[in-house]
Design a protein around this motif. Structure first.
Motif, PDB file in Angstrom:
ATOM      1  N   ALA A  22       1.026  -1.206  -0.104  1.00 36.09           N
ATOM      2  CA  ALA A  22       0.093  -0.039   0.097  1.00 36.09           C
ATOM      3  C   ALA A  22       0.859   1.155   0.090  1.00 36.09           C
ATOM      4  O   ALA A  22       1.839   1.278   0.517  1.00 36.09           O
ATOM      5  CB  ALA A  22      -0.891  -0.044   1.484  1.00 36.09           C
ATOM      6  N   LEU A  23       0.385   2.225  -0.693  1.00 36.59           N
ATOM      7  CA  LEU A  23       1.103   3.680  -0.598  1.00 36.59           C
ATOM      8  C   LEU A  23       0.799   4.352   0.815  1.00 36.59           C
ATOM      9  O   LEU A  23      -0.273   4.014   1.321  1.00 36.59           O
ATOM     10  CB  LEU A  23       0.627   4.341  -1.888  1.00 36.59           C
ATOM     11  CG  LEU A  23       0.915   4.125  -3.258  1.00 36.59           C
ATOM     12  CD1 LEU A  23       0.406   5.063  -4.186  1.00 36.59           C
ATOM     13  CD2 LEU A  23       2.634   4.110  -3.362  1.00 36.59           C
ATOM     14  N   PRO A  24       1.599   4.915   1.429  1.00 37.03           N
ATOM     15  CA  PRO A  24       3.071   5.117   0.662  1.00 37.03           C
ATOM     16  C   PRO A  24       4.146   4.447   1.490  1.00 37.03           C
ATOM     17  O   PRO A  24       5.174   4.772   1.023  1.00 37.03           O
ATOM     18  CB  PRO A  24       3.293   6.726   1.317  1.00 37.03           C
ATOM     19  CG  PRO A  24       2.627   6.533   2.585  1.00 37.03           C
ATOM     20  CD  PRO A  24       1.384   5.744   2.544  1.00 37.03           C
ATOM     21  N   TYR A  25       3.636   3.179   1.689  1.00 36.12           N
ATOM     22  CA  TYR A  25       4.794   2.333   2.336  1.00 36.12           C
ATOM     23  C   TYR A  25       5.686   1.488   1.573  1.00 36.12           C
ATOM     24  O   TYR A  25       6.806   1.413   1.681  1.00 36.12           O
ATOM     25  CB  TYR A  25       4.124   1.322   3.705  1.00 36.12           C
ATOM     26  CG  TYR A  25       3.271   2.564   4.369  1.00 36.12           C
ATOM     27  CD1 TYR A  25       3.588   3.198   5.143  1.00 36.12           C
ATOM     28  CD2 TYR A  25       1.712   2.487   4.073  1.00 36.12           C
ATOM     29  CE1 TYR A  25       2.720   4.294   6.248  1.00 36.12           C
ATOM     30  CE2 TYR A  25       1.007   3.369   4.988  1.00 36.12           C
ATOM     31  CZ  TYR A  25       1.392   4.121   5.925  1.00 36.12           C
ATOM     32  OH  TYR A  25       0.713   4.778   6.536  1.00 36.12           O
ATOM     33  N   TRP A  26       5.006   0.940   0.586  1.00 41.28           N
ATOM     34  CA  TRP A  26       5.519  -0.014  -0.293  1.00 41.28           C
ATOM     35  C   TRP A  26       4.871  -0.360  -1.760  1.00 41.28           C
ATOM     36  O   TRP A  26       3.635  -0.460  -1.460  1.00 41.28           O
ATOM     37  CB  TRP A  26       6.004  -1.429   0.374  1.00 41.28           C
ATOM     38  CG  TRP A  26       6.944  -2.230  -0.767  1.00 41.28           C
ATOM     39  CD1 TRP A  26       7.832  -1.861  -1.332  1.00 41.28           C
ATOM     40  CD2 TRP A  26       6.580  -3.527  -1.112  1.00 41.28           C
ATOM     41  NE1 TRP A  26       8.418  -2.946  -2.088  1.00 41.28           N
ATOM     42  CE2 TRP A  26       7.490  -3.865  -1.987  1.00 41.28           C
ATOM     43  CE3 TRP A  26       5.602  -4.562  -0.713  1.00 41.28           C
ATOM     44  CZ2 TRP A  26       7.677  -5.246  -2.521  1.00 41.28           C
ATOM     45  CZ3 TRP A  26       5.645  -5.716  -1.371  1.00 41.28           C
ATOM     46  CH2 TRP A  26       6.752  -6.227  -2.063  1.00 41.28           C
ATOM     47  N   LYS A  27       5.607  -0.240  -2.803  1.00 49.44           N
ATOM     48  CA  LYS A  27       4.490  -0.364  -4.156  1.00 49.44           C
ATOM     49  C   LYS A  27       5.323  -1.147  -4.831  1.00 49.44           C
ATOM     50  O   LYS A  27       6.676  -0.803  -5.424  1.00 49.44           O
ATOM     51  CB  LYS A  27       4.163   1.160  -4.702  1.00 49.44           C
ATOM     52  CG  LYS A  27       3.902   1.223  -6.004  1.00 49.44           C
ATOM     53  CD  LYS A  27       3.127   2.455  -6.451  1.00 49.44           C
ATOM     54  CE  LYS A  27       2.938   2.413  -8.019  1.00 49.44           C
ATOM     55  NZ  LYS A  27       2.274   3.392  -8.277  1.00 49.44           N
ATOM     56  N   THR A  28       4.810  -2.174  -5.655  1.00 39.75           N
ATOM     57  CA  THR A  28       5.555  -2.837  -6.609  1.00 39.75           C
ATOM     58  C   THR A  28       4.545  -2.483  -8.012  1.00 39.75           C
ATOM     59  O   THR A  28       4.934  -2.692  -9.151  1.00 39.75           O
ATOM     60  CB  THR A  28       5.760  -4.417  -6.582  1.00 39.75           C
ATOM     61  OG1 THR A  28       4.297  -4.817  -6.638  1.00 39.75           O
ATOM     62  CG2 THR A  28       6.419  -4.483  -5.337  1.00 39.75           C
TER      63      THR A  28
ATOM     64  N   VAL B  77       9.439  -1.534   4.919  1.00 39.55           N
ATOM     65  CA  VAL B  77       8.580  -0.678   5.515  1.00 39.55           C
ATOM     66  C   VAL B  77       8.945  -0.290   6.849  1.00 39.55           C
ATOM     67  O   VAL B  77       8.926   1.025   7.091  1.00 39.55           O
ATOM     68  CB  VAL B  77       7.172  -1.424   5.629  1.00 39.55           C
ATOM     69  CG1 VAL B  77       6.073  -0.841   6.309  1.00 39.55           C
ATOM     70  CG2 VAL B  77       6.830  -2.017   4.142  1.00 39.55           C
ATOM     71  N   ARG B  78       9.275  -1.144   7.846  1.00 47.60           N
ATOM     72  CA  ARG B  78       9.974  -0.363   9.101  1.00 47.60           C
ATOM     73  C   ARG B  78      10.984   0.793   9.011  1.00 47.60           C
ATOM     74  O   ARG B  78      10.953   1.645   9.469  1.00 47.60           O
ATOM     75  CB  ARG B  78      10.332  -1.580  10.054  1.00 47.60           C
ATOM     76  CG  ARG B  78      10.726  -1.064  11.448  1.00 47.60           C
ATOM     77  CD  ARG B  78      10.723  -2.224  12.207  1.00 47.60           C
ATOM     78  NE  ARG B  78      12.142  -3.496  11.763  1.00 47.60           N
ATOM     79  CZ  ARG B  78      11.633  -4.362  11.425  1.00 47.60           C
ATOM     80  NH1 ARG B  78      10.563  -5.019  11.703  1.00 47.60           N
ATOM     81  NH2 ARG B  78      12.642  -5.401  11.189  1.00 47.60           N
ATOM     82  N   ARG B  79      11.869   0.408   7.857  1.00 49.70           N
ATOM     83  CA  ARG B  79      13.019   1.323   7.643  1.00 49.70           C
ATOM     84  C   ARG B  79      12.311   2.485   7.019  1.00 49.70           C
ATOM     85  O   ARG B  79      12.654   3.664   7.543  1.00 49.70           O
ATOM     86  CB  ARG B  79      14.148   0.684   6.601  1.00 49.70           C
ATOM     87  CG  ARG B  79      15.448   1.256   6.516  1.00 49.70           C
ATOM     88  CD  ARG B  79      16.403   0.614   5.661  1.00 49.70           C
ATOM     89  NE  ARG B  79      15.784   0.828   4.334  1.00 49.70           N
ATOM     90  CZ  ARG B  79      15.681  -0.259   3.574  1.00 49.70           C
ATOM     91  NH1 ARG B  79      15.852  -1.293   3.994  1.00 49.70           N
ATOM     92  NH2 ARG B  79      15.033  -0.133   2.323  1.00 49.70           N
ATOM     93  N   ARG B  80      11.407   2.296   6.181  1.00 49.77           N
ATOM     94  CA  ARG B  80      10.821   3.621   5.502  1.00 49.77           C
ATOM     95  C   ARG B  80      10.165   4.446   6.292  1.00 49.77           C
ATOM     96  O   ARG B  80      10.366   5.519   6.324  1.00 49.77           O
ATOM     97  CB  ARG B  80       9.879   3.035   4.208  1.00 49.77           C
ATOM     98  CG  ARG B  80       9.181   4.205   3.628  1.00 49.77           C
ATOM     99  CD  ARG B  80       8.754   4.031   2.166  1.00 49.77           C
ATOM    100  NE  ARG B  80       7.973   4.923   1.722  1.00 49.77           N
ATOM    101  CZ  ARG B  80       8.356   6.138   1.129  1.00 49.77           C
ATOM    102  NH1 ARG B  80       9.638   6.318   0.929  1.00 49.77           N
ATOM    103  NH2 ARG B  80       7.362   7.118   0.583  1.00 49.77           N
ATOM    104  N   CYS B  81       9.540   3.821   7.389  1.00 46.83           N
ATOM    105  CA  CYS B  81       8.762   4.673   8.274  1.00 46.83           C
ATOM    106  C   CYS B  81       9.846   5.403   9.122  1.00 46.83           C
ATOM    107  O   CYS B  81       9.601   6.618   9.549  1.00 46.83           O
ATOM    108  CB  CYS B  81       7.737   3.800   9.177  1.00 46.83           C
ATOM    109  SG  CYS B  81       6.481   3.163   8.410  1.00 46.83           S
ATOM    110  N   HIS B  82      10.563   4.726   9.592  1.00 45.46           N
ATOM    111  CA  HIS B  82      11.766   5.260  10.544  1.00 45.46           C
ATOM    112  C   HIS B  82      12.540   6.524   9.659  1.00 45.46           C
ATOM    113  O   HIS B  82      12.413   7.632  10.092  1.00 45.46           O
ATOM    114  CB  HIS B  82      12.966   4.272  10.728  1.00 45.46           C
ATOM    115  CG  HIS B  82      13.923   4.813  11.572  1.00 45.46           C
ATOM    116  ND1 HIS B  82      13.572   5.213  12.968  1.00 45.46           N
ATOM    117  CD2 HIS B  82      15.206   4.969  11.339  1.00 45.46           C
ATOM    118  CE1 HIS B  82      14.811   5.577  13.541  1.00 45.46           C
ATOM    119  NE2 HIS B  82      15.874   5.699  12.506  1.00 45.46           N
TER     120      HIS B  82
END
Ligand code: ADP
Length: 475
Positions: A10-16, A47-52
């Motif tokens: 799901a955007l904005p967390y991860w998209k292929t 996703v954890r890294r992106r949120c961080h």
């Protein structure tokens, strides 16, 4: 209604691909129409890294216990509330989601991909019980076991399963089932998971969900035929009374040439000069001539997308004076073949193998036409985005492409999956570009309504049917 929207991206967390757009746009529209919607997805390492990195705080939402072979697993559900829109919840669990590549198994552990999404599915059931969801909205094979675990663990919610792409089925060796706590009696062919000797996770959703949806009316018809049914047409024909076709929308705020900050100059249907600047910048950046029509492609590089048709058509398209700007990533053999063609036609073909949001915006804005010769296309977002930017799509008449493009009015359609049919359609499109009607064609495209409101209203009706069906079962 309390709607739990379970999905793998799901955007904005991860998209292929398009699923990530849908998993943001649809829940937000449902929330605007008054539903209490929560998006639920795995907390992958990336996703954890992106949120961080983004400074998006994750707050504790709930602790649930998930039944699992070897004993129940403790799972934390954490929550991120974006500035606007539906909150996202993440399943935080040791050992399943610790990966940079969520759609690939851990090295040397082929069943780990199946275990990952089986565990996610069982967590969905546990959280739906905890929250008291009315509807659990499932998406693609990664959530296919939810109705199976519902039968085992029980959750008082109706299930709606959306097929975004029948080509991805989550088929695994049947020994997976014992590892994920699914009894062998679910390995039936009729009303079970068996599919040519494999355990097919998508079949859990297709056989057991209360209602089925797919992402366009034409694809809803096509998947009931052998040509498009990927081996599941018999089952889908059997369930045709429960199967709905609802066209996706697009995020009309993110994809708006009048406000888009990722393109060099904004424009609208009333003031189109900016599109010329975008075209110049695109051609300069790609190093293509732009003397004739500029054809854009933004796509996963997969068989489904008809990349081989494009490869076959390139010599003739170049002969007709076209330039091609391609952005895509995917199958290595297709990347290799595209790289080869580019070397042959350096002044007319430019390819970028990456996932690049800003370049995608520049292509949608700067190209004259957008190519989507898909072999099959459940809905397709690219053609709708292109229309919004006044870039006429040239596409195969299949699935959602057939439902969103009026041939000669809001794009150009061809039927036969061949290079010759594609180059004919491009020739028709090029002729239209030289005609006095061209500005009117562009304007008509740009004014189409692609917003999510219509789809949300249709999903609302399906939810009501699903909840009603659940009540009937209970009686
Ligand atoms: P699918 O979900 O089958 O990949 P869709 O047309 O439904 O196809 O959605 C594709 C989405 O992904 C669109 O928003 C498109 O712009 C985007 N996209 C695809 N490939 C790339 C890429 N290489 N870089 C940036 N965006 C891409």
């Amino acid at each position: 209604m309390k709607v739990l929207f379970a999905c793998a991206e799901a955007l904005p967390y991860w998209k292929t691909g398009g699923l990530a757009d849908v998993a943001r746009g649809l829940p937000d529209a449902l929330a605007r129409s008054g539903h209490d919607v929560r998006i639920l997805l795995p907390e992958y390492a990336r996703v954890r890294r992106r949120c961080h990195e983004q400074g998006w705080p994750l707050h504790h939402e709930a602790a649930v216990s998930v039944p699992w072979p070897g004993g129940p697993r403790a799972v934390e559900i954490v929550r991120h509330q974006p500035e606007a829109g539906a909150p996202a919840l993440f399943v935080r669990a040791q050992g399943f989601f610790d990966t940079e590549r969520p759609y690939e198994p851990f090295p040397a552990d082929p069943l780990s991909l199946g275990r990952r999404f089986a565990f996610f599915s069982r967590s969905v059931v546990a959280y739906a019980r905890h929250w008291g969801a009315d509807v659990v909205h499932l998406n693609d094979w990664q959530t296919g076991l939810v109705p199976v675990y519902d039968a085992l663990d029980g959750m008082d919610a109706a299930t709606v399963f959306t097929i975004h792409n029948l080509g991805y089925q989550g088929n695994f060796p049947p020994q997976l089932l014992a590892e994920v706590g699914v009894p062998a009696n679910f390995m039936r062919t009729e009303a079970g998971l068996e599919f040519y000797g494999q355990a097919s996770l998508i079949k859990g959703g297709l056989t057991l969900a209360d209602r089925l949806v797919t992402v366009s009316p034409t694809y809803a018809r096509e998947i009931r035929t052998p040509e498009y049914g990927a081996g599941l047409h018999g089952l889908l024909e059997h369930r045709r009374g429960d199967l709905h076709g609802i066209l996706n929308g697009i995020d009309t705020e993110a994809w708006d040439p009048a406000t888009d900050r990722l393109i060099p100059e904004q424009y609208s249907s009333l003031a189109m000069q900016g599109k010329q600047s975008c075209r110049r910048v695109l051609c300069d950046r790609a190093g293509v001539s732009g003397a004739g029509p500029v054809l854009g492609i933004v796509s996963r590089l997969a068989y489904q997308k008809g990349i081989e048709i494009i490869l076959g058509a390139i010599p003739e398209l170049v002969r007709q004076g076209c330039s091609l700007v391609v952005l895509g990533s995917g199958d290595p053999p297709l990347e290799h073949a595209l790289a080869g063609v580019t070397r042959h036609f350096p002044d007319n073909v430019a390819v970028s193998f990456s996932f690049d949001e800003p370049l995608a915006h520049l292509i949608y804005a700067g190209a004259d036409f957008f190519l989507m010769p898909s072999i099959y296309e459940p809905c397709g977002l690219g053609q709708m985005i292109a229309q919004r930017y006044g870039t006429l799509p040239i596409a195969r008449r299949t699935g959602g492409l057939a439902d969103t493009i009026d041939d000669g009015l809001t794009g150009f359609l061809f039927h036969e999956p061949s290079p010759a049919a594609l180059t004919d359609a491009v020739a028709r499109a090029a002729a239209a570009r030289s005609s006095p009607d061209w500005p009117a064609l562009q304007q008509r495209c740009m004014r189409r309504d692609h917003s999510w409101g219509r789809a949300a209203a249709e999903y609302d009706s399906v939810y009501r049917l699903a909840v009603g069906a659940g009540l009937t079962h209970a009686v």
